[in-house]
Enzyme design. Sequence first.
Site, mmCIF file in Angstrom:
data_model
loop_
_atom_site.group_PDB
_atom_site.id
_atom_site.type_symbol
_atom_site.label_atom_id
_atom_site.label_comp_id
_atom_site.label_asym_id
_atom_site.label_seq_id
_atom_site.Cartn_x
_atom_site.Cartn_y
_atom_site.Cartn_z
ATOM 1 N N CYS A 13 26.459 2.739 -33.362
ATOM 2 C CA CYS A 13 26.735 3.066 -32.131
ATOM 3 C C CYS A 13 26.742 4.321 -31.528
ATOM 4 O O CYS A 13 27.744 5.321 -31.547
ATOM 5 C CB CYS A 13 28.222 2.394 -31.589
ATOM 6 N N ARG A 20 20.397 7.227 -24.222
ATOM 7 C CA ARG A 20 19.124 7.659 -23.892
ATOM 8 C C ARG A 20 18.183 6.450 -24.529
ATOM 9 O O ARG A 20 17.039 5.914 -23.921
ATOM 10 C CB ARG A 20 18.464 8.905 -24.541
ATOM 11 N N ARG A 39 30.466 -0.766 -37.118
ATOM 12 C CA ARG A 39 31.545 -1.136 -38.226
ATOM 13 C C ARG A 39 32.785 -1.309 -37.602
ATOM 14 O O ARG A 39 33.692 -1.667 -38.277
ATOM 15 C CB ARG A 39 31.639 -0.124 -39.259
ATOM 16 N N TYR A 60 26.019 -3.699 -41.052
ATOM 17 C CA TYR A 60 24.480 -3.616 -40.997
ATOM 18 C C TYR A 60 23.707 -4.710 -41.452
ATOM 19 O O TYR A 60 22.632 -5.099 -41.086
ATOM 20 C CB TYR A 60 24.374 -2.086 -41.357
ATOM 21 N N LEU A 76 21.352 6.355 -37.204
ATOM 22 C CA LEU A 76 22.580 6.586 -38.010
ATOM 23 C C LEU A 76 22.836 8.228 -38.345
ATOM 24 O O LEU A 76 21.665 8.660 -38.119
ATOM 25 C CB LEU A 76 22.629 5.731 -39.230
ATOM 26 N N HIS A 81 20.064 7.759 -43.349
ATOM 27 C CA HIS A 81 18.806 7.235 -42.917
ATOM 28 C C HIS A 81 17.787 6.239 -44.008
ATOM 29 O O HIS A 81 17.347 5.411 -43.822
ATOM 30 C CB HIS A 81 17.798 8.323 -42.442
ATOM 31 N N LYS A 99 14.989 11.283 -36.103
ATOM 32 C CA LYS A 99 14.562 12.354 -36.791
ATOM 33 C C LYS A 99 15.493 13.213 -37.198
ATOM 34 O O LYS A 99 16.616 12.904 -36.706
ATOM 35 C CB LYS A 99 13.624 13.338 -35.947
ATOM 36 N N ARG A 167 26.902 17.278 -35.995
ATOM 37 C CA ARG A 167 26.116 18.402 -36.325
ATOM 38 C C ARG A 167 26.829 19.635 -37.323
ATOM 39 O O ARG A 167 25.976 20.129 -38.020
ATOM 40 C CB ARG A 167 25.719 19.255 -35.053
ATOM 41 N N ASP A 179 19.007 19.250 -37.109
ATOM 42 C CA ASP A 179 18.758 18.974 -35.761
ATOM 43 C C ASP A 179 18.069 19.581 -34.845
ATOM 44 O O ASP A 179 17.397 18.891 -33.851
ATOM 45 C CB ASP A 179 20.522 19.354 -35.442
#
Length: 333
Positions: A13, A20, A39, A60, A76, A81, A99, A167, A179
């Site tokens: 989520c 976007r 989850r 998942y 995620l 990833h 990415k 981040r 990032d």
Amino acid sequence: MEKNRVRWGVLGCSGIGKNRTIPAMLSTSNAELYAIAGRNEEKLKAYAEPFAPKKLYTDYQALLNDENVDAVYVPLPNGLHMEWAIKAAEAGKHILCEKPLAMNEEQVKKMFAAAKSNHVLLEEAYAYRHAQLAQRVKEIIDSGEIGRIRYLESKHSTFDTNREGIRYQKGAGGGAVYDVTCYNVSLASYLFGKDPTEIHVSCSFDEKTGVDLADAVLLRYENSGVASLYAGLDAYPRGCFSIIGDSGRIDVDHKFNSRGLCKIRVGKNARPQNAEYVDEITTEYTIWVDDNYYMEFEQFGNAILHGTPLTVTEEESLRTARICDAIQKIGGI
């Protein structure tokens, strides 16, 4: 695949999904949002309500086990990833993964190996690469209009001081390289189309979390091409890039994922006169740029349904990861 729509599952989520990518997915001609997994059941229900998927999963793997899911979108945290992209491949799902594709080049190699062995597609979700702005710049360069690239300058910064946010979580793949710096590297990889021969790096770090806050990177290529890249988490939000060739220049004063009317300025024929440059002819190209995320899902869907080429290739993703690995090593990240 004998149908005209891809049934998508979304893992997690995420904010980018809510704001976007899922709205963009729903606007395409070839996508159906089939399932979302999260989850936390309460959070998942609230998150999914505006999008009305057919299925919700609190696991998942349960989503991956659903035979009605054709492809998964993976937004995620960066550190997850590889794990979930490989599990998706093993479940026979095509994968569009945010990415950076993974934490390093070796992980990227494992992800593509899993995709190939299970006969599914895997693409790194650099949305800007699917839209017209960067593609038009590449067309101008490839046409020879500004000659050979001598210098690329790219800036990408965002002002985020939330030390509790993703981040700033070092172990989960936080920091400027993962990032924002990776966008600059992706652009250089796309426009130069090869690896640099030298890399120089200067980084600043957050004292509390240890993540890299800002990265200044210099890439030197054969034939004297140079890329100067700046990205930061603690700087005024800015996105733009420019290219100087041996017979012209290009300026793009738009952030990576711009949409709507955008302008590309091309200057040529300038000549030195005393301390000035005179007689330059400037051409301004105004182009319409579709929503980058819409283009990303539309094009990936077409690759699944009709076998059209992927926009971001395995070679490009490996090169970007390889350069980012070197930046982290040299910068002491």
